[in-house]
Design a protein around this motif. Structure first.
Motif, PDB file in Angstrom:
ATOM      1  N   ILE A 171       2.172  -2.041  -8.265  1.00 30.96           N
ATOM      2  CA  ILE A 171       1.745  -2.070  -6.867  1.00 30.96           C
ATOM      3  C   ILE A 171       0.513  -1.195  -6.655  1.00 30.96           C
ATOM      4  N   ALA A 175      -3.373  -2.460  -5.692  1.00 33.04           N
ATOM      5  CA  ALA A 175      -4.082  -1.956  -4.517  1.00 33.04           C
ATOM      6  C   ALA A 175      -5.355  -1.222  -4.908  1.00 33.04           C
ATOM      7  N   THR A 176      -5.322  -0.476  -6.016  1.00 36.25           N
ATOM      8  CA  THR A 176      -6.507   0.265  -6.459  1.00 36.25           C
ATOM      9  C   THR A 176      -7.596  -0.680  -6.940  1.00 36.25           C
ATOM     10  N   ASN A 178      -8.310  -3.544  -5.702  1.00 31.74           N
ATOM     11  CA  ASN A 178      -9.006  -4.031  -4.503  1.00 31.74           C
ATOM     12  C   ASN A 178      -9.915  -2.967  -3.913  1.00 31.74           C
ATOM     13  N   VAL A 179      -9.447  -1.722  -3.875  1.00 34.64           N
ATOM     14  CA  VAL A 179     -10.249  -0.637  -3.301  1.00 34.64           C
ATOM     15  C   VAL A 179     -11.476  -0.370  -4.158  1.00 34.64           C
ATOM     16  N   CYS A 203      -9.660   6.164  -3.136  1.00 34.11           N
ATOM     17  CA  CYS A 203      -8.656   5.221  -3.637  1.00 34.11           C
ATOM     18  C   CYS A 203      -7.256   5.549  -3.120  1.00 34.11           C
ATOM     19  N   ASN A 206      -6.292   4.815   0.557  1.00 38.25           N
ATOM     20  CA  ASN A 206      -6.259   3.393   0.873  1.00 38.25           C
ATOM     21  C   ASN A 206      -5.109   2.647   0.217  1.00 38.25           C
ATOM     22  N   VAL A 207      -4.433   3.262  -0.740  1.00 41.83           N
ATOM     23  CA  VAL A 207      -3.239   2.644  -1.328  1.00 41.83           C
ATOM     24  C   VAL A 207      -1.964   3.246  -0.760  1.00 41.83           C
ATOM     25  N   PRO A 210       0.659   0.443   1.223  1.00 46.32           N
ATOM     26  CA  PRO A 210       1.656  -0.262   0.395  1.00 46.32           C
ATOM     27  C   PRO A 210       2.557   0.676  -0.386  1.00 46.32           C
ATOM     28  N   ARG A 283       5.053  -1.185   7.245  1.00 42.81           N
ATOM     29  CA  ARG A 283       4.170  -2.305   6.914  1.00 42.81           C
ATOM     30  C   ARG A 283       3.537  -2.889   8.167  1.00 42.81           C
ATOM     31  N   LYS A 290      -5.072  -2.093  10.397  1.00 37.89           N
ATOM     32  CA  LYS A 290      -6.146  -2.776   9.719  1.00 37.89           C
ATOM     33  C   LYS A 290      -6.777  -3.832  10.608  1.00 37.89           C
TER      34      LYS A 290
END
Length: 292
Positions: A171, A175-176, A178-179, A203, A206-207, A210, A283, A290
């Motif tokens: 997970i 996510a990382t 994408n960042v 990083c 922003n993760v 999730p 979530r 966002k």
């Protein structure tokens, strides 16, 4: 420098965390879950003051009794007060998921951040290992580890943490990845920011969304896994109280005391539902931020 540095701190800045917490508390379900979990922790901390009787005191004359003025939730097969044992078992219900998920975070978060940001052959190898471990059913892997190392609460929670770590790794890594493609990461690298600074400042924040959702869900899974292993006799050992071991003793005497399963089963079910609902609220709140 000013034109570049200004947007660098904007995405995923740590100042958003208190705002997110306020949004969770403004959510009706989030407020209920927060209050419930807070009360659960307080009961675990002050268990000796909350429990009406000694949870280990035996009274064979009063064994297998139903609810009464003296024993509000009845007694077990040794005449021990069920309510008092439930209160003391709350300590296991709080500590066990924290230890298991904490170990999963310690193992999965740094490795996931590294694999997602640095990439390369080492990151690919880490991903293949995580995929191989995820192919094994979690409870089966935990039973195998406990059987090899030995039973007990600490061993059980370490086993569950090791089982959860690959899932958390994937997970965080996704996510990382994408960042790492965002423009503010490229800008930070262009001005000479170190890898540690890019990961910590850009990083990791922003993760977190999730990550927090998965941690909340894993807390419920860890509690259920601990109860399952204790039910099988591989977790908490008697006379220590655990919701899983209490369910086992209640199930063994269900024909003599059918009511005995209900209190422990309700505590376990409601707590897991609250943890899962809390993850859904996190979530939803982070998704709304966002979109805003």
């Amino acid at each position: 420098m000013t034109a570049i540095s200004a947007p660098l701190r904007r995405p995923g800045h740590w100042i958003r965390m208190p705002v997110t917490l306020r949004r969770i508390l403004h959510h009706r379900a989030g407020r209920f879950c927060f209050v419930f979990l807070t009360l659960l922790v307080l009961v675990a901390i002050f268990a000796p003051m909350v429990a009406p009787q000694d949870p280990y005191a035996q009274d064979l004359v009063s064994a297998m009794q139903g609810p009464s003025s003296k024993h509000w939730l009845g007694t077990d097969y040794l005449g021990r007060d069920v309510l008092s044992r439930l209160v003391y078992a709350t300590r296991i219900a709080v500590n066990a998921p924290i230890v298991a998920v904490g170990l999963a975070v310690v193992l999965g978060l740094p490795s996931g951040l590294y694999a997602g940001y640095r990439r390369g052959r080492v990151a690919d190898l880490m991903g293949r290992v995580a995929d191989a471990l995820l192919s094994i059913p979690p409870i089966v892997a935990a039973i195998a580890i406990v059987a090899a190392v030995g039973s007990g609460l600490t061993t059980t929670m370490l086993a569950i943490g090791l089982v959860f770590a690959p899932r958390l790794f994937r997970i965080v890594r996704g996510a990382t990845l994408n960042v790492a493609e965002e423009g503010y990461v490229d800008a930070a690298e262009s001005i000479g920011s170190s890898t540690a600074r890019v990961v910590w400042v850009h990083c990791l924040p922003n993760v977190l969304a999730p990550l927090l959702v998965q941690i909340s869900l894993m807390m419920g899974f860890a509690l259920l896994a601990e109860a399952s292993l204790s039910f099988l006799g591989l977790g908490v050992q008697l006379p220590q109280a655990s919701w899983g071991s209490m369910l086992k003793t209640a199930a063994e005497s269900q024909f003599q005391a059918p009511f005995a399963v209900l209190p422990t089963g309700l505590c376990l079910t409601v707590t897991i539902l609250v943890l899962n609902t809390f993850g859904d609220v996190i979530r939803d709140v982070t998704a709304d931020r966002k979109e805003a």
